[in-house]
Motif scaffolding. Sequence first.
Motif, PDB file in Angstrom:
ATOM      1  N   UNK A 259      15.201  12.289 -32.780  1.00  0.00           N
ATOM      2  CA  UNK A 259      14.440  13.449 -32.294  1.00  0.00           C
ATOM      3  C   UNK A 259      14.980  13.932 -30.944  1.00  0.00           C
ATOM      4  N   UNK A 260      15.247  13.005 -30.036  1.00  0.00           N
ATOM      5  CA  UNK A 260      15.727  13.368 -28.704  1.00  0.00           C
ATOM      6  C   UNK A 260      17.125  13.986 -28.751  1.00  0.00           C
ATOM      7  N   UNK A 261      18.014  13.401 -29.543  1.00  0.00           N
ATOM      8  CA  UNK A 261      19.392  13.891 -29.610  1.00  0.00           C
ATOM      9  C   UNK A 261      19.480  15.269 -30.258  1.00  0.00           C
ATOM     10  N   UNK A 262      18.665  15.527 -31.261  1.00  0.00           N
ATOM     11  CA  UNK A 262      18.685  16.850 -31.906  1.00  0.00           C
ATOM     12  C   UNK A 262      18.239  17.931 -30.934  1.00  0.00           C
ATOM     13  N   UNK A 263      17.297  17.578 -30.065  1.00  0.00           N
ATOM     14  CA  UNK A 263      16.874  18.559 -29.060  1.00  0.00           C
ATOM     15  C   UNK A 263      17.940  18.699 -27.969  1.00  0.00           C
ATOM     16  N   UNK A 264      18.534  17.580 -27.583  1.00  0.00           N
ATOM     17  CA  UNK A 264      19.533  17.604 -26.514  1.00  0.00           C
ATOM     18  C   UNK A 264      20.776  18.395 -26.923  1.00  0.00           C
ATOM     19  N   UNK A 265      21.273  18.170 -28.135  1.00  0.00           N
ATOM     20  CA  UNK A 265      22.526  18.789 -28.564  1.00  0.00           C
ATOM     21  C   UNK A 265      22.335  20.162 -29.203  1.00  0.00           C
ATOM     22  N   UNK A 266      21.248  20.344 -29.941  1.00  0.00           N
ATOM     23  CA  UNK A 266      21.058  21.586 -30.703  1.00  0.00           C
ATOM     24  C   UNK A 266      19.865  22.411 -30.235  1.00  0.00           C
ATOM     25  N   UNK A 267      19.090  21.865 -29.283  1.00  0.00           N
ATOM     26  CA  UNK A 267      17.869  22.524 -28.789  1.00  0.00           C
ATOM     27  C   UNK A 267      16.922  22.832 -29.946  1.00  0.00           C
ATOM     28  N   UNK A 268      16.812  21.893 -30.867  1.00  0.00           N
ATOM     29  CA  UNK A 268      15.913  22.041 -32.011  1.00  0.00           C
ATOM     30  C   UNK A 268      14.651  21.220 -31.783  1.00  0.00           C
ATOM     31  N   UNK A 269      13.502  21.887 -31.918  1.00  0.00           N
ATOM     32  CA  UNK A 269      12.228  21.171 -31.906  1.00  0.00           C
ATOM     33  C   UNK A 269      11.996  20.654 -33.323  1.00  0.00           C
ATOM     34  N   UNK A 270      11.796  19.354 -33.444  1.00  0.00           N
ATOM     35  CA  UNK A 270      11.722  18.720 -34.765  1.00  0.00           C
ATOM     36  C   UNK A 270      10.435  17.909 -34.880  1.00  0.00           C
ATOM     37  N   UNK A 271       9.760  18.040 -36.023  1.00  0.00           N
ATOM     38  CA  UNK A 271       8.662  17.136 -36.360  1.00  0.00           C
ATOM     39  C   UNK A 271       9.170  16.185 -37.434  1.00  0.00           C
TER      40      UNK A 271
END
Length: 537
Positions: A259-271
């Motif tokens: 979850x953290x890496x997807x936001x860090x690299x792609x700026x994606x909010x993920x549930x």
Amino acid sequence: MFKLFIVDDEPETREGLKSCIDWANYGIRVVGEADDGKIALERILKEKPDIVLTDVRMPDMGGIELANKLRDLKSDVKIVFISGYDDVAYLKSALKVEAVDYILKPVDLNELDGVIRKVLNIISEEDNRKRLINEMSARLTESMPALRQKFLMTLVRDGIECSEDYGKRMDFLGLKLPADKFYCIFVLSVDDRATALDSLSERDNQLISLSVIKICDELICSTLQGYTFENRRGEYVCILRLDTLEDEDKLYPLVCKIKDKLFEYLELSITIGVGETVHKLENIVKSYMIAYENVKRRLFLGKNRIITMDSLETLEDSEYKFDFTKIQLLVNILKSADKEKVIKSIDDIFNEMSKYKNGDINYCTNICLQLVLTASRQVTELNLNINDERFDEDEIWKKLLTFETLLERKMFIKDYFVAVCGCIAEKRNKKSKNIIRRIKQVIDNRYRENITIKDIAKEVYLSTTYLCMIFKQETGETVNDYLTSVRIKKAKELLMDPKYRQCDICYEIGYTEPGYFSRIFKKYTGLSPTEYRETML
């Protein structure tokens, strides 16, 4: 250009075959010759010809033995036998080594021409077949990621019986998912998909998809073993393979890192919904269904979070039943155009709904749709025009379902009701103004008569009670006050002309008693009719 090798123990035959035929006309080049099969074998392996013309009987190694050795070496060279012996046994031997044809000496050039053309056709067909196989192999290699995704999608959605065929498919796809291991599923859903993804180009969407899969796979492989694939646009599934139940302790740190890496690299909010750990691959569907249902709890719990079975255990577990009589009460409030009460009613409905975070998601969605339908009916029945593209009647249903949390749906529905409420109030205001205009028009036209409120109400098709109420509400004065003001204004005009007597003026403006007229005039102006005339003249 095709290559030809000639094998014959008679020099005259070899020379004749080389010189008497225009091989270039066939697209063939003679690359070598030999007088014995043994010598020919070594040279053929070096030159790799397409066609071998060989005598059947030769001193050390005959043509049939040569052909057998070439077949043993998996050579696909095309062999044509030439022999001076009309021997049925040799003919049968030639056929056994898959010779293309058999020509008797002396060689007939026409016959040889037909055989050569036959050989070239066979070579051409085989080349085409090889080309097709190579193309299909290349396409298969290119399609491997899609085939792997399709297989994994079927695995988690429908399950697969572990069998020999299953093992072959796994090997073919390069997947390592042993049947007798522990498995857990993560379902990753991009928050606000309509905003985050649908507005992007297909190329950008594909780049994001590949990036998500790469990041997840790298993180999984650093901790456990498994695979990631795109289940549908904006939704990804991670299959985690656990060798022992002790590996469960690695799951939560891993999902947090994803979850953290997807936001860090792609700026994606993920549930992310986490499934239950299951034993054996055949039970993986259960883990997927739990993870998928957990993601849908985003409706109650909010976005950008990790939802596990443990996080749901403390939530309200009783069944939620909506009181649909509240919708009719809301309709009545909406018709009254009371914005504050409308907002409060919607807040109350959603506050109650949000208490049941383990409630039926489809049931809550249906309630939201019912609320939108309620407001939409008023728009249709009252022929309202809402100048807000968010509330286009053809798209409002789709728009509602793009919102992923109850809070977002509440805000959208609340805004819709407020907009409808404003249109109703505006329409009511226009209607009231029209009624007032008609009432005043009747009075302006008939003030000379001894007209009553009942007469006015009859002419504008209203009850006397409603007429008096709406006139007072919209103008701040009573109907009688307005009638009197019209009459007094006209009386002032007539008093400016000396030719009119006061009694004539009294009758002219609708009064039957001059004394009453004088009292009313003085009440409104502070002067009697006589005093007013003297002052003005």
